[in-house]
Design a protein around this motif. Sequence first.
Motif, PDB file in Angstrom:
ATOM      1  N   TYR A   1       0.836  -1.196   0.000  1.00 54.07           N
ATOM      2  CA  TYR A   1       0.000   0.000   0.000  1.00 54.07           C
ATOM      3  C   TYR A   1       0.867   1.241   0.000  1.00 54.07           C
ATOM      4  O   TYR A   1       0.673   2.170  -0.782  1.00 54.07           O
TER       5      TYR A   1
ATOM      6  N   GLN B   1       2.637   1.666  -3.327  1.00 52.89           N
ATOM      7  CA  GLN B   1       1.697   2.146  -4.342  1.00 52.89           C
ATOM      8  C   GLN B   1       1.499   3.652  -4.208  1.00 52.89           C
ATOM      9  O   GLN B   1       1.509   4.382  -5.196  1.00 52.89           O
ATOM     10  N   GLN B   2       1.358   4.106  -2.967  1.00 56.92           N
ATOM     11  CA  GLN B   2       1.153   5.545  -2.765  1.00 56.92           C
ATOM     12  C   GLN B   2       2.405   6.334  -3.120  1.00 56.92           C
ATOM     13  O   GLN B   2       2.310   7.455  -3.617  1.00 56.92           O
TER      14      GLN B   2
ATOM     15  N   ASN C   1       2.276   6.811  -6.757  1.00 57.92           N
ATOM     16  CA  ASN C   1       1.305   7.867  -7.062  1.00 57.92           C
ATOM     17  C   ASN C   1       1.924   9.241  -6.818  1.00 57.92           C
ATOM     18  O   ASN C   1       1.734  10.174  -7.592  1.00 57.92           O
TER      19      ASN C   1
ATOM     20  N   ILE D   1      -0.264  13.352  -1.498  1.00 56.62           N
ATOM     21  CA  ILE D   1      -0.688  11.949  -1.620  1.00 56.62           C
ATOM     22  C   ILE D   1      -0.633  11.257  -0.254  1.00 56.62           C
ATOM     23  O   ILE D   1      -1.557  10.541   0.131  1.00 56.62           O
TER      24      ILE D   1
ATOM     25  N   ALA E   1      -3.423  12.208   2.148  1.00 60.45           N
ATOM     26  CA  ALA E   1      -4.687  11.550   1.781  1.00 60.45           C
ATOM     27  C   ALA E   1      -4.620  10.057   2.043  1.00 60.45           C
ATOM     28  O   ALA E   1      -5.629   9.420   2.307  1.00 60.45           O
ATOM     29  N   ALA E   2      -3.409   9.495   1.999  1.00 59.50           N
ATOM     30  CA  ALA E   2      -3.274   8.049   2.155  1.00 59.50           C
ATOM     31  C   ALA E   2      -3.431   7.612   3.607  1.00 59.50           C
ATOM     32  O   ALA E   2      -3.959   6.547   3.876  1.00 59.50           O
TER      33      ALA E   2
END
Lengths: 291, 388
Positions: free
Chosen positions: A3, A6-7, A10, A252, A255-256
């Motif tokens: 996770y 992945q962020q 991003n 990002i 928000a994650a």
Amino acid sequence: MTYFLQQVLNALQLGSIYALIALGYTMVYGILTMINFAHGDLFMVGAFFCFIAATFLKLPFVPTLLLSMAGVALLGVTIERVAYKPLRQAPRVSAIITALGVGLFLENFTLVFSPYPQHVPTLIENKTWIIGGVAISSLQVIIILLALVLMILLDLIVRRTMVGMAMRAISWDKSIVPLMGVPVNLIISITFAIGTSLGAAAGTMYSLAFPVIDPYMGILVGWKAFISAVVGGIGNIRGAMIGGFILGAVEILVAAFLPSTYRDFVAFALLLVLLIFRPYGILGKPRPQKV
Amino acid sequence: MRKAVLFLLIFVMTAALVGCGGGGGAATIKVGGIGELTGDIPAVGASFKNAAEMAVKEVNDAGGLEVGGKKYPIELFIEDNAGKADQSASAAQKLITQQNVVAIIGPNASRYAIPASEVAESSKVVLISPWSTNPKTTIDAKTNAPKRYVFRACFIDPFQGRVVAKFALDNLKATKAAVLYDVASEYNKGIAEFFKQTFEENGGTVVAFETYTTGDKDFSAQLTKIKEANPDVVFLPNYYSEVPLQIQQGKRLGITVPFLGSDSWGSNELISLCGADCEGYYFSTHYAPDAATPVAQKFIKDYTDKYGKVPDDVAALTYDAFGLLWMALKNAGQVDREAVRNALAQIPKYEGVTGTMQFKEGSGDPIKSAVILQIKDGKFVWFANANP
């Protein structure tokens, strides 16, 4: 862990877009100590050039990118000659207001042609690889790599070429440099051309990653890139790159790991705190006023 | 001399007043329209104007509207609110005081309909909004009492949120839902919250409730979070210009579950912006052009013949708003603002393009059903009906 990775991916994608646009702000500021507020809208025009090239001329990716960069560079140089050059001796505020005006002009000019959001066709066949649970799309890879290549190229131009040396000289002392025989107007034009074409490259990649474009898309992104430039230390090219990636990462990651409603609030509070401790930005240096 | 001038002045003013004196003795019925002709949603304003002009032309071609045994031609005044709240209010003011209209149709988006409705309410003039689904349009924010003069032709957001939640639970057999919505827009926020409430009351869990703000294009952080929460369905109650980006980015991040939407998806623009990416997904809306009643079929045919495109939900609802007004005028039997209001508030049954509607005294919201559409081969196709 996947996770988080992945962020991070991003964040790299968003950061590289911010960094490319921030470069345009910082280069113009470095050479003219002026903030080109029309830059966000030039980014939007870049996205529309990409749309036109891809939809009506049916060009593939690389020619589309080059056409958009060349078109916006030409536009940027023209804007500098027509709108900013006559104001070079005027107070800074006049030039900044003019830049805001140019930005509004570009938005409304585009609005006349396209009041509706437009769809940009797919230029690069998108593939998604799942590596260890992390989804990596080919578009992400291209955006990040292309941004890095462009930034390295810019760094080489500024540090290793005569044009780059002239740019640095003008930003160091504008009054002495012309006496050394440096064609100041030409160098300023080149600076605008490079800065705005990087904005156009960002616009092209942005419109491929987020393929719905509208005339107002440059406002928010432009502001965020401007903030990146300030955080990195406006006037400093490497600072703008770092600033872009920092802003992308903060947005990002907030928000994650926090409720996404807090994103902008926390992100900008963090940036304010950073500026309190480093008022000139991360790589910026205080410039003593020369009397 | 002075007296003569004064007399003349009074005479001119009275003449002017009588000239535009309310519907009463006038030979025409004046109807006002407020639309979003320019601004951020010009597609909505264009559909509104087309349908409004068509509705009025039909009546006038038939010799006018028969009210109390007499035929009146309709005179339509359309004002542009430029996609601004303040201009919506001033347009309503202008129509009421200068044009002296008997009723106003529009504005469409809730953020413009609410300010205009305040003006209509205080001036005691009927206002029917075709497309505004936010509850606050017909409810007074201060007293929480229903507004007396404000009506609408569409269902409201709590109903729509419930419809989509039930659909996800019953038809898609989803137990875990994720929501991504624009926290800065009242419409999106309202539906998202009503969806969450109904979904959880009926045994489902909302595993991710994520937000963004208007203008954002990168939703990767929120969508990654949604993917991590592993939902059965993702609800996107957002406007047609943003939904394609959200779906495309979601797919790129590896989200494979179905996406659901609300009536803000229902523009043909959605399909041109989204392409094949939206294929197979569902959304709730006001009517289905392909499963139409005879009334609707006639409207769709006339509209398509006249304007060369299939009417969207705004056009259909605008046409129904005018239909409701004609019925209220006929039932009232006189061209009077108060009488029209009383007749409208008690319409027992109106067969409209967007379904059968009923009004009960004490609420400006019609009792009507919704439909669920599916996107299939680049078209909106009827999938299910949802009753209140």
